[in-house]
Design an enzyme around this catalytic site. Structure first.
Site, PDB file in Angstrom:
ATOM      1  N   HIS A   1       0.851  -1.193   0.000  1.00  0.00           N
ATOM      2  CA  HIS A   1       0.000   0.000   0.000  1.00  0.00           C
ATOM      3  C   HIS A   1       0.883   1.239   0.000  1.00  0.00           C
ATOM      4  CE1 HIS A   1      -3.668  -2.255   0.566  1.00  0.00           C
ATOM      5  NE2 HIS A   1      -3.058  -2.963   1.495  1.00  0.00           N
TER       6      HIS A   1
ATOM      7  N   THR B   1      14.948  -5.316   0.960  1.00  0.00           N
ATOM      8  CA  THR B   1      14.207  -4.148   0.485  1.00  0.00           C
ATOM      9  C   THR B   1      14.737  -3.634  -0.846  1.00  0.00           C
ATOM     10  OG1 THR B   1      15.650  -2.644   1.701  1.00  0.00           O
ATOM     11  CG2 THR B   1      13.678  -3.429   2.847  1.00  0.00           C
ATOM     12  N   LYS B   2      15.960  -4.073  -1.230  1.00  0.00           N
ATOM     13  CA  LYS B   2      16.603  -3.612  -2.469  1.00  0.00           C
ATOM     14  C   LYS B   2      17.156  -4.810  -3.221  1.00  0.00           C
ATOM     15  CE  LYS B   2      17.765   0.806  -0.503  1.00  0.00           C
ATOM     16  NZ  LYS B   2      18.765   1.661   0.065  1.00  0.00           N
TER      17      LYS B   2
ATOM     18  N   LYS C   1      29.256 -10.807   2.008  1.00  0.00           N
ATOM     19  CA  LYS C   1      30.450 -11.290   1.319  1.00  0.00           C
ATOM     20  C   LYS C   1      30.056 -11.789  -0.063  1.00  0.00           C
ATOM     21  CE  LYS C   1      30.214 -16.016   3.150  1.00  0.00           C
ATOM     22  NZ  LYS C   1      30.924 -17.057   3.900  1.00  0.00           N
TER      23      LYS C   1
END
Length: 191
Positions: A107, A154-155, A172
């Protein structure tokens, strides 16, 4: 001969009925203990796009029956949650351990109406998602990448890297010589 209006009304009713039956099967299928029957339901009745030698263990939850593509030799462990409306693509030889969340919908917190945004999750070949990870909308997990247990991604995760934490960060690099096949009797062993 049936009038056209009645014919289209009947088709509309049948489509809703079939959709209801598929959604019901989607909810019940997570309890099917026999792997061959569970996979038959996913592939043949619910029309999941699943490659050869892939396995979805019992207990997995999918909110819709379309929008997910699963490659060859994929193992999806038990009790994951897949919110699929934004789309989820899983490559070949991917290991998804259990108890994780794959959320391709969210949302918009800045929208006064709270509209839903849909962003596809892509998990590339030979990736490994460890237990209790959360993958958020629009994330790409690169080829051969590893997401450590308990991570919140999140990325995008670059290929052949190991990430961990909340939010997940680079830990690593991973060896690029990844030759295992998850249906192989060599190397990785499954119950």
């Amino acid at each position: 001969m049936m009038p056209v209006k009645v014919y289209y009304s009947l088709l509309k009713f049948m489509k809703k009925y079939i959709t209801f039956i598929k959604l019901l099967l989607l909810r019940v299928n997570k309890y099917v203990v026999l792997n061959s029957l569970r996979m038959f339901i996913y592939k043949k009745i619910l029309s999941f796009k699943i490659g050869s030698s892939s396995t979805i263990w019992a207990g997995n939850i999918f909110n819709v029956f379309d929008g997910i593509t699963i490659g060859h030799n994929v193992i999806i462990g038990p009790n994951n949650v897949f919110l699929v409306r934004g789309g989820i693509d899983i490559g070949d030889n991917v290991n998804i351990s259990g108890f994780s969340f794959f959320i391709s919908q969210a949302h918009d917190v800045n929208d006064p109406d709270g509209s839903t945004t849909l962003k596809k999750i892509v998990i590339c070949d030979n990736a490994w998602i460890a237990t209790n990870a959360t993958i958020l909308p629009g994330v790409i997990i690169g080829q051969g990448a590893v997401v450590a247990a308990g991570s919140v991604v999140t990325k995008n995760v670059p290929p052949y890297t190991v990430v961990a934490g909340s939010p997940a960060v680079f830990i690593k690099p991973r060896n690029k010589d990844v030759r295992y096949r998850l249906n192989s009797t060599k190397g990785i062993q499954w119950l």
